[in-house]
Scaffold this motif. Sequence first.
Motif: not given
Length: 886
Positions: A268-272, A292-300, A303-307
């Motif tokens: 799941v890629p995430t961005t603040h 075209y720009i990818l605004a992604v600062t992290g991916s987990q 399971q890691e996100l919910a934990e």
Amino acid sequence: MDDDEEQEDVPPPPIIFINRVDTYFGTILAQHLSQCKPYATANDESPIKLKDFGFLSAQPHADNFQVIGSYRTPVVKQDPLIPPSALQLPKVSGVTKLLSIEALNLDDIKEADLLIFHTCDDDGEIQLFADTKKVFVLAKKLLEADKRKRRLILVSNLMTWCNTKRNKPPATDKRDDAMEEEEEEPEVFTEEEFRKRRPHPDYKAHFEFEKAFLKLEKEMKKIVKTTVIAAGVLFGCGEGMLHSLFKDAWHNASSLPIYGELKGRNQVPTTHVRDLAQVVQNACDTRPEVRYILAVTGSQTQQELAECISKSLTSGKTEQVPPGNTTEHTDNQTAIKILSSDFPHLAGKYITQSMKIKWTAEEGFAKAVDKVMNEYKTLRNLLPIKVDIVGPPFSGKATLAKKIAEFYKLHHIVVDDVVSKALEDLTLKANPTPKVQTVPPTKQPPNEEGAEAAAVELMPPEVPESQPAEINEEEEEAVKSAKQLLADIDTEKAVNNGVLPVRFVIRFLREKLLSKPCQNQGWVLDGFPNSYASAKEVFSMPGEGEEAHEEDNEEPEEEEQKEGSETEEVIPVDKRIFPDYIFYLDTNKDLLKRKWMDRLEGPGKATTTEEEFNAAFAKYTADNPEEQNVLSFFDEAENHAQWVDMSKDKSPEMFESTMTLISKIGHPHNYELTAEEKADRVLEKEAAFLQQPLEKDNNETYVNQQPSAQNVEPSEWNSKLEVLRIEEYARRELKAMSPLAYLVKYVFPSVQEALQQTARVKPNNPVDYFAELLISSTQPRNISETSASRRKLFERKEEGFGDAEVAPPEDPNNTTANDKTPVEGNSQERANIRPEPEEDTFFVGGTAHMLPRRSTIIEQLEPRPSEAGLTSGRAHRWSDFDLQPQ
């Protein structure tokens, strides 16, 4: 002169149009850009402090970007009593002009230099994608019409990358496949490969819209420049897509759900959201070199996100949700679809190398979880409320603590209960129930001979063998530490004559105050600490062997040392558990003893003897001398206690003192009930009331005053009980009604009827006429019912009572009508209007009106209960009151 010319040559700040500023990301983006100066990223200027949330309510400035935005009119249930003007517009203070998406036209957006569209926070329920396509078509017409150069920016989501094919290298050796899968780095996609992207089946329309958006630049090459920014799952600033997980965790859910067939292993890629707003700000200042720009600062993984959320707010556990039960956890199926999708590994190469951003979460969600939790609690008004109520024994601490905990939905902390529960949990942890692992029976090999095969079939089935499950090292260490702690407690209790040492009480209390539920909602500490020493042990900074969170207790450097100021040293306290509000219940021993004596004779009889009362008061006095008492600690910590004078509270159940504390604490810090939840609670209360029998009055005085109750016939007694039940139901129904429902049921019918009649007649003095109609419609009593009361009032008038001109009492047998009529209207409409003397003058809308003085008469009305309660569905009538002179 040159300076004036330079100031005149400065161009005005660009005007930015943002579609749908009423959404989660739209609001934050609009507020962020409204506080940014044009080209600030090129000059390394940024007026916004990333830790400051004041930008969400800041007003626009003439030197900053001028933002205009569209919004969708809120959809509400059709109600003729709610005019369209009563609907609240979105609160986006930084926007200079708000435009309704339903009435948007070319003239509304023609002044914009940049047009920003976004679909990254589309949850499937706000019609964001449909509105984006609609405004995009309108923008194309504008570009074709005026031929002025503009730039268009689209902030899309990464569901258009969901089914992108990954290259899987062939395995060289079967024995090393598992090891290679663990050590091999996954394939990473960047902006340069955006043409390889493949969308989720439900997001093909979004994929086609991105292509059409980029194609527009080729179609209008000299007029428009387009840029697409693909953002990950947004988080921060109160939460959007992840809000359901945060809300469940804050409400102390035992576990958080995991969706999808991959059981949480999907990426799941995430961005603040603040980082994404800065990416858009960079794109507004200077046109990006890439389209075209990818605004992604992290991916987990999911399971890691919910934990990570669960460990920060609740137990740290997660559970797999079957595909058919997703609706039980959240109503937002779009969020479930996005969180359960398996995205490829994506990296925003351009934003890290070519953009100037003051990162909030550069390394992803997990690394910035503490900041995110602070944002969530602060912006959602969910910071814990910590209250400590102290005072002498029997001063009412327990009663007030219970009422405050119920009102604010806080945890009521009683030290004795905390110690008992801690010892019980410690005993269970030291003696865990052995886990049994079931071993399936081994399968018998097939027998070739028929006799032996038949014999095997006749044998009873083998019972699965049970073996003790293996205990991991962490569980084994926890069991050992629990046993050791219980042994230490027993040893010290034996030395201390069976009394638990104070240090264990302090330890258990600190563990309770630091628990996740208490850190989420807050707590009310009931009567503790009771001395200076106990206060210092509970609230001081943790010592060696205890977990100390320096980040939670650090203060700004500016406030640590003030130059030129000589102040006393402040006691360092643990801010995680230090109370926000300290209330000291001030009273004297005589008043306490008097209340204690009343309890001996009242319904809730006290079990404390006089000797125990005197001993408790003497111990409290000895532990709190004037020079160093429990209040001295709070004074030294510069959080002074607020005194509550209990001697002035004469109300039952300390109602006045409770309201005093509520007024000092302020509004609750928790989620408000939705309309559906409020309706469900009303229905639950009504169902519970109808199911339970009518409460009996246990007051002996009342029973003694009703000696004939035993002689009443059963049928008559049952009928009286039924009447009481109906009246009680009506009273509770009225109390549970909302203000709007009350007005609709009891006020609006009479007002609507008077308005309609006034509209038909159209008098010269409509307000005067309407007032007379309204008053007369609520007075359907005949003259004979009030002749006695009016006679008394008339006699008082002759004696000089008031200035009101009251007509003399009429003959009950006289049936002729002598009523006066309003100034306007035909004879049929004037027939039902009751005469009233015009006496008082008051102003409405700047116009003077002459109306009868009703205030003197209304003050003398005493309410009389209606025979059928308030369930008849009519408005209040004057027949519900008795007119009696003062």
